[in-house]
Motif scaffolding. Sequence first.
Motif, PDB file in Angstrom:
ATOM      1  N   TYR A 230      26.085  12.567  28.063  1.00  0.00           N
ATOM      2  CA  TYR A 230      26.861  11.720  27.171  1.00  0.00           C
ATOM      3  C   TYR A 230      25.934  11.064  26.159  1.00  0.00           C
ATOM      4  CZ  TYR A 230      30.351  12.288  30.776  1.00  0.00           C
ATOM      5  OH  TYR A 230      31.223  12.816  31.665  1.00  0.00           O
ATOM      6  N   VAL A 231      26.476  10.843  24.968  1.00  0.00           N
ATOM      7  CA  VAL A 231      25.701  10.148  23.955  1.00  0.00           C
ATOM      8  C   VAL A 231      25.703   8.663  24.308  1.00  0.00           C
ATOM      9  CG1 VAL A 231      25.524   9.555  21.526  1.00  0.00           C
ATOM     10  CG2 VAL A 231      26.343  11.811  22.211  1.00  0.00           C
ATOM     11  N   LEU A 232      24.520   8.096  24.458  1.00  0.00           N
ATOM     12  CA  LEU A 232      24.427   6.700  24.865  1.00  0.00           C
ATOM     13  C   LEU A 232      24.188   5.799  23.654  1.00  0.00           C
ATOM     14  CD1 LEU A 232      24.576   5.266  27.552  1.00  0.00           C
ATOM     15  CD2 LEU A 232      22.108   5.424  27.738  1.00  0.00           C
ATOM     16  N   PHE A 233      23.333   6.241  22.774  1.00  0.00           N
ATOM     17  CA  PHE A 233      23.081   5.497  21.546  1.00  0.00           C
ATOM     18  C   PHE A 233      23.030   6.477  20.397  1.00  0.00           C
ATOM     19  CE2 PHE A 233      20.883   2.900  24.728  1.00  0.00           C
ATOM     20  CZ  PHE A 233      21.518   1.693  24.505  1.00  0.00           C
ATOM     21  N   VAL A 234      23.312   5.947  19.218  1.00  0.00           N
ATOM     22  CA  VAL A 234      23.165   6.749  18.008  1.00  0.00           C
ATOM     23  C   VAL A 234      22.111   6.071  17.149  1.00  0.00           C
ATOM     24  CG1 VAL A 234      24.333   7.620  15.971  1.00  0.00           C
ATOM     25  CG2 VAL A 234      25.545   7.483  18.142  1.00  0.00           C
ATOM     26  N   ARG A 235      21.101   6.821  16.756  1.00  0.00           N
ATOM     27  CA  ARG A 235      20.041   6.239  15.935  1.00  0.00           C
ATOM     28  C   ARG A 235      20.060   6.881  14.562  1.00  0.00           C
ATOM     29  NH1 ARG A 235      16.945   3.578  19.989  1.00  0.00           N
ATOM     30  NH2 ARG A 235      18.624   2.128  20.447  1.00  0.00           N
ATOM     31  N   LYS A 236      19.150   6.422  13.695  1.00  0.00           N
ATOM     32  CA  LYS A 236      19.146   6.912  12.324  1.00  0.00           C
ATOM     33  C   LYS A 236      18.939   8.424  12.241  1.00  0.00           C
ATOM     34  CE  LYS A 236      17.770   3.005   9.554  1.00  0.00           C
ATOM     35  NZ  LYS A 236      16.655   2.195   9.153  1.00  0.00           N
ATOM     36  N   ASN A 237      18.070   8.925  13.078  1.00  0.00           N
ATOM     37  CA  ASN A 237      17.780  10.351  12.960  1.00  0.00           C
ATOM     38  C   ASN A 237      17.898  11.075  14.296  1.00  0.00           C
ATOM     39  OD1 ASN A 237      15.666   9.153  14.192  1.00  0.00           O
ATOM     40  ND2 ASN A 237      14.072  10.069  12.907  1.00  0.00           N
TER      41      ASN A 237
ATOM     42  N   ILE B 209      20.675   9.570  21.533  1.00  0.00           N
ATOM     43  CA  ILE B 209      20.067   9.446  22.861  1.00  0.00           C
ATOM     44  C   ILE B 209      21.103   9.859  23.878  1.00  0.00           C
ATOM     45  CG2 ILE B 209      19.150   7.802  24.523  1.00  0.00           C
ATOM     46  CD1 ILE B 209      18.021   6.390  21.943  1.00  0.00           C
ATOM     47  N   VAL B 210      20.732  10.807  24.707  1.00  0.00           N
ATOM     48  CA  VAL B 210      21.674  11.444  25.612  1.00  0.00           C
ATOM     49  C   VAL B 210      21.316  11.085  27.047  1.00  0.00           C
ATOM     50  CG1 VAL B 210      22.562  13.656  26.415  1.00  0.00           C
ATOM     51  CG2 VAL B 210      21.996  13.336  24.004  1.00  0.00           C
ATOM     52  N   LEU B 211      22.340  10.751  27.825  1.00  0.00           N
ATOM     53  CA  LEU B 211      22.142  10.464  29.238  1.00  0.00           C
ATOM     54  C   LEU B 211      22.699  11.614  30.068  1.00  0.00           C
ATOM     55  CD1 LEU B 211      21.498   8.074  31.375  1.00  0.00           C
ATOM     56  CD2 LEU B 211      23.980   7.979  31.525  1.00  0.00           C
ATOM     57  N   ILE B 212      21.878  12.123  30.971  1.00  0.00           N
ATOM     58  CA  ILE B 212      22.345  13.177  31.877  1.00  0.00           C
ATOM     59  C   ILE B 212      22.643  12.506  33.217  1.00  0.00           C
ATOM     60  CG2 ILE B 212      21.811  15.432  32.877  1.00  0.00           C
ATOM     61  CD1 ILE B 212      21.385  15.522  29.917  1.00  0.00           C
ATOM     62  N   PRO B 213      23.918  12.316  33.549  1.00  0.00           N
ATOM     63  CA  PRO B 213      24.245  11.578  34.769  1.00  0.00           C
ATOM     64  C   PRO B 213      23.682  12.249  36.019  1.00  0.00           C
ATOM     65  CG  PRO B 213      26.212  11.990  33.455  1.00  0.00           C
ATOM     66  CD  PRO B 213      25.105  12.759  32.816  1.00  0.00           C
TER      67      PRO B 213
ATOM     68  N   ILE C 167      29.323   7.300  19.948  1.00  0.00           N
ATOM     69  CA  ILE C 167      28.834   6.908  21.268  1.00  0.00           C
ATOM     70  C   ILE C 167      29.818   7.451  22.305  1.00  0.00           C
ATOM     71  CG2 ILE C 167      28.588   4.893  22.785  1.00  0.00           C
ATOM     72  CD1 ILE C 167      27.203   3.461  20.657  1.00  0.00           C
ATOM     73  N   PHE C 168      29.308   7.874  23.419  1.00  0.00           N
ATOM     74  CA  PHE C 168      30.078   8.407  24.560  1.00  0.00           C
ATOM     75  C   PHE C 168      30.555   9.831  24.356  1.00  0.00           C
ATOM     76  CE2 PHE C 168      31.333   3.746  25.049  1.00  0.00           C
ATOM     77  CZ  PHE C 168      30.218   3.478  25.811  1.00  0.00           C
ATOM     78  N   ASP C 169      30.207  10.470  23.249  1.00  0.00           N
ATOM     79  CA  ASP C 169      30.582  11.879  23.088  1.00  0.00           C
ATOM     80  C   ASP C 169      29.924  12.706  24.178  1.00  0.00           C
ATOM     81  OD1 ASP C 169      32.108  11.429  20.978  1.00  0.00           O
ATOM     82  OD2 ASP C 169      30.778  12.336  19.468  1.00  0.00           O
ATOM     83  N   LYS C 170      30.667  13.703  24.602  1.00  0.00           N
ATOM     84  CA  LYS C 170      30.100  14.582  25.620  1.00  0.00           C
ATOM     85  C   LYS C 170      29.358  15.713  24.908  1.00  0.00           C
ATOM     86  CE  LYS C 170      31.798  16.341  29.989  1.00  0.00           C
ATOM     87  NZ  LYS C 170      33.049  16.625  30.706  1.00  0.00           N
ATOM     88  N   VAL C 171      28.143  15.979  25.311  1.00  0.00           N
ATOM     89  CA  VAL C 171      27.376  17.051  24.677  1.00  0.00           C
ATOM     90  C   VAL C 171      26.711  17.894  25.753  1.00  0.00           C
ATOM     91  CG1 VAL C 171      26.866  15.828  22.520  1.00  0.00           C
ATOM     92  CG2 VAL C 171      25.374  15.536  24.505  1.00  0.00           C
TER      93      VAL C 171
END
Lengths: 290, 951
Positions: free
Chosen positions: B849-856, B859-863, B901-905
Amino acid sequence: MATVQVSEAEKVYILHGIRDDLRADGRGCEDYRHMEIETDVVSNTDGSARVTLGHTAVLVGIKAEIGKPRPLVPNEGYLEFFVDCSANATPEFEGRGGEELGIELSNMLYKVFNKHCLDLRSLCISEGEHCWLLYVDVLLLQCDGNLYDAISVAVKAALFNTKIPRVHISADEDGGKEIELSDDPYDCMRVDVENVPCIVTLCKIGHRHVVDATLQEKACSVASVLVSVTHSGSVTCTRKVGGGSLDPESIFEMIEAGKRVGKSLHAPLMKLLQQEESLGKRRQKVGFLG
Amino acid sequence: MLKSKTFVKKTRSGGVIKVVREHYLRDDIWCGSEACSECKQDSTVLQTDASIESSLCSYPHYLLPDSNVVLHQIDVLEHPVIQNVIILQTVVQEVRHRSAPVYKRLKDILHEKEKHFYTFTNEHRRETFVEREPGESANDRNDRAIRVAAKWYSQHLNTAETQAEGLKVVLLTNDQGNKQKAEEGGLLVFKCEEYIKSLIANPELVDLLALSNDDKNEITSSKVLYPEHLPLSRVQAGIKSGSYLQGTFRASRDNYLEATVFVQGEGDTSTEVILQGLQHLNRAVHQDVVAVQLLPREQWVAPSSVVMQDEGAGKDDGVEEDEEEKVPKVSIAESSRKPTGKVVGIIKRNWRPFCGMLNVSQIKESTRHLFTPADRRIPRIRVETRQSSTLAGQRIMVAIDGWPKDSRYPNGHFVRSLGGAGEKDTEEEVLLLEHDVPHQAFSQAVLSFLPQMPWVITPEDMKQREDLRSLTVCSVDPPGCTDIDDALHCRELENGNLEVGVHIADVSHFIRPGNALDKEAANRGTTVYLCGKRIDMVPELLSSNLCSLRSNVERLAFSCIWEMNNKAEILKTRFTKSVINSKASLTYAEAQMRIDDTSLNDDVTKSLRGLNKLAKIFKRKRIEKGALTLSSLEVRFHIDSETHDPIELQTKELLETNSMVEEFMLLANISVAQKIYDEFSECALLRKHPAPPLSNYDILFKAAKSKNVEIHTDSAKALADSLDVARVDGFPYFNTLLRILATRCMMQAVYFCSGMDSDFHHYGLASPIYTHFTSPIRRYADIIVHRLLAVAIGADSTYPDLMDKHKQSVLCNNLNYRHKMSQYAQRASVAFHTQLFFKNRGILNEEGYVLFVRKNAIIVLIPKFGLEGTVFFDSKDKAAPCVVFDEEGPTLTVEQHTFHIFDKVKVTISLDASNIQHQKIRMSLVHPVIPGVSVPASDAEPQAKKLKVDR
C-alpha cells in the motif's frame, strides 16, 4: 592596652635612669631594642613579614584581591587594614577584649599608610572598573610595648615582599573587557615601598623622651607622640596619644627626635630586606619556632 | 621533605586567588623494574627482558613517552607489541588535563597486566621533583621534569646492583627542542615516528601513527581554504557579550554543504541557525560545540531541500574550486528564511573514532587515501596507510587527528579493522558503534560487585521482606526469554474480593548505588535487543539468573499487591519487598492455551483466568478514558540455528495474553508513579508523553479525507474514537494503515524528574502520571524507581544523589539518549536482517500500500514483511517521466496515473548492493503499469518457491 603595674620606687628608678640617658636595659634614649625581621613567612599570602621587637611580636600578611576602585579616585587602588589582637599576646584580649585596641590600631594604620606613601595608581587595573585591593592583616602575637613601631616596620617589610600576579586587560572589538592572568607564577608586580613611612613612638618620661618604650617605661609616661617618617625624613603624620599634656616646646623636640630616629631606621631596614630577597630560595627559613 | 606548590588562578566571579598546596617528597617511590634490586618493591611491572624488535635499539629498553606522544599516539601505545613503558605522573596529569577520553584509555592500558606499563610518580620522588623556575613556562617545566626522570632512570638502572646489563631507557618525544635538550643531557631519545618505523617486525604500527604537524603540510597545498578559528578566549568573550552564539553543530544528512546549529537560549527558547557552504561550516564536524556568528538579515537563506552528496572530491583535490557555486542561490520568500550564520570558533570537538570504509586511491603506490564514514553527516577523512589493499572492502575505524585550515578534508589515522563489509558480525559491530551503544564486556571492577555463587537467600535478606513463596505466581513472556522481570498472581480472598499481585525482579537489591556496577548500568541505561543478540545492561549472572524470575526457584522480588472487587475497582494498594517462588514460566501462547483449555483447572490456570478477566475490564476502562491503541508492524525473524541467517520473516501476532500482561504492567507503573510522586514530589523519576502539536496530524487528516473518513484530534479520546470507527468497505487493512500513520504523528515519550517539570501527562496511555517500574533488568530508570519506592515504604535507605533533582535530571537525559539510540540500533538491525533475508531470496513480487506520497517518490508498505520502501520516479540513467506533485491531496501524478495515499500497488523487491556501505532494499513498480516507469513482474516467484523446497 596591655599594662603592667609599676611601684613608686621602680618609677623613680626608671625616671632617674632616663634623665641620665641610661635606661633599665642599658639602652640610650633613642635606641631601639633588638629587632628581628623575616619575610615570606606565610605561603598562602601574597606578601608577609614577621617582626619581633624585644618581646613584642607581630605578623603581617597581605592579600591582593581584585575590587572596584572608589568612585572619587577611579584610577587608584587602596589598602585595607585589619588588626587582630590574639589572646596569645595577653589574656586581656580574650573574647572581644582586643577589639577596641584592634580598631584603634587599624584606623591609625589606615591614616598613616593610605596617603602618598604608596603609588596607589600602580594598583589600578582599568580605570573605574578594576583595581587591586590590598588587605593588610596584622596579627599581634605578643605585646611588650611599642606596638605601632613594630607593626609599621612589619607592614613595610610585608609590602616589600608582596608579589601581585600580573594581569592584562584584553578588550575585544565590541568593548567587552576580560581580565587575563599570566600563566607564569613568577611573573608578578612589586610594590614600590621607598616612600612607605615608619612610625616612631616617643614617650615623654620626666623631662625627656624615649623611643621604643618597654611596658614599664610606658607606665611611667604621661603622654606620647607618634611620628610617621619616610626615608627622606619628611613627616607624614603625627599624633598624640595618652592622657597627659605636653608643652609645645617638647612636642617640637619630640618630632625632631622622631625624624632623626626614623631616618636612621629606614636605611638598615631596606638593606636587610634587599639582602634577604637576594638570597632567593637559598634562604634558610626560620619561621615561628626558630 | 615538604615543598609547597604555588599557583594563582582566576575564579569564576573574576577574582584572582593564590592557591598553595603542600607537596611531599619521598625516598620510597620505587622504579618498578624487575632488574632492580635496590628498590624495596613488592611487585614489579617492568620486565628485565624488555625487548621490542627495533632496528634502532638492539638492546633491551624501556620506553618513556612524553605527554604529547601519549596524547596523540595513544592508538600506537594500545597496540599489544608496545610493552614495558614508563608513564610518568607528570604525563598522566597533563593527559588528564588535556583530554578525558585519552586519559581513560591510558588508565585502561595501565591496568592491563600484559602491557607492562608502569606509572612512576616522579613528582613525589625526591630526586626527580623539579620546581618551576622564573621565566619557565608550565610546558617547559614538564618537559624538564620528564628529562630529569629519564635521566634518573637511566642512571638508576645502571648502578652496580642491577642484574641486567645494558638495560636502557628510551625517551620518545616529538618536540624538536625537547629532543635536542635531552641529547645534550646525554639521554637516549628518539622521535616517536623514528622509533615506530624502526620496529621491523610490526610494520602495521606505522598506520596507527597519528599525523604530526609537519606531515600535514606536505600533504596539502598551501592554499588556505578556511577562515581561521578564533581563540577560545575571544570566543568566550563574544558569547558573553552576545555577538556569538554557542550551540551544537548538526550536519545535514542529505546535504554536505549544509548544517544547523542548535542554540539553547534562556529558558525554553532555543533557535536553530542554518549554515551553508564550506566556508561557513568552517571545519566543524557533526556534534561539535561551536560558536557561530549570525550573518546580516539580507544574507539569510532557507534550508535547501536538495540532496547533495560529496562525490566530486573523491578523485582529486583540484576539482573542488567551484563547489561553492553549486549551492542553489534561488531567491526565497522572506518568510521561509531562517537565521543564518557562520562558524567562527570551535568550543569543543566531539570527535570519536568513526566507522566506515576506505576509498582506495586510484594511484596504485599511493599511501594516502580517503575514508568515507558510514554516517553521512561526517566528512570524509584523509588517512595514510600501507595496507590499503587488505583494508579495501573492510569496515574500518578511523580517528580524526586534526583539520588544518589549508586542507579540504580532516586528517586522520587508521585505528582498527572491524571485518569484511556485509558480514553479519562486522555490520552488527558497526551499528552498535555508530549508535553509541556501550557493548564491551563488563570490566572486572563491575563484575566484582556481583554476588558470590552459589547464592542463597539469607535470613538477613528476609528481614525486610514478606514471604510470598506459597503464592501461585507465574510469569508470561515471549518465547526464548531469559531475562524474566515480571511475574503475576491472582487469588480469591475470603471476602469474595480478588487479590492481584505483580512481582518485579528486585534488581536494586543486587545493584547498590554508586558502585562500579551501578555506574556501568546507569551509563548503559537500557538493554539493547538486536535480531538474535542482546546487549545486556547488567551482567548475565543477574539478568538471566539471579534477577530472572524463573520457575521453581526462590527469587527476591518487589511486589505491588492490589485488592480489587470483581468489577476491577481497586480497593487497596500496597507495595512490599518479597520472596517468591514462581510456579510456571509460560510463553504467551502457552498461557493462552491454558486459559482456553476448559479441561485444565489447576491453580496456575485459575489464576490466569482471573487475571485475564480483570485485564479485559481494565483495558475497556482505559480505552474509554481515551488511551490510544496504535499500530506499528513488528517483525520477527526466524533465524537459522546454524548459520544465524534469517530464513523467514513474520510479523508479530498479538494474543489476548499479551494484552493481559501489558494491562497489569501499566497498572503497576501507574500505582507506583502515584506513590513515589506523593512521597517525593521534587525528585520522582516519571515518564511523560507530550500531546503532539496539531500540525503533526496534517498528514493523517489528508490521508483520511482521501477516503472520506473524518478524524478528530481535539483530544486523545476523540482521536481514539474516530480511529475506531474509521473503516472503508472492501478495504480491511485501511484501519491498520491509518493507525500506522497516527503513530508517526506522535511525540517521543521521555523520562523526566518531577521537580524539573510541571507537565506529567502521558498522552498515549491517557494517564495523568506514569513511570517505568516493571523492567529493572533491562531499563535503568526502573532501578531508580525501585530505589525511590523502597525508600518510600521504608525498606531501604536513601542516598544523596537520589534526592538531587539536578543529578537526576542529568541521568534522565542520558537514559532518554540511550533509549533513543537503542531504538535506532534495533531498527538498523532489523533493516540489516531484512536485507540479508532478501539477499538470500533474490527478487520477489509483493503487494503493498502507498503510505506516503513525496515529491518524486511514493513510499510503499508491504504488510507481509512489515517492510517499507521507496519507489523513485526519477533515476539518474533514465529520462525522468512527467511527474506532478499536488500537496493538497497529497497526490502524485506520473504520466497518466495518479497515486493517492492507501493505493494498492504491486512492486518487485530486490537488494541494491551498489553502495556496499549503504545497502538498501530497492522497490520498483509492477502494477499499475505505467509505460517507461514500471518494470515487468520478475519471474522470481518460482525461484523463491524452489528455494523453499530446497530448504
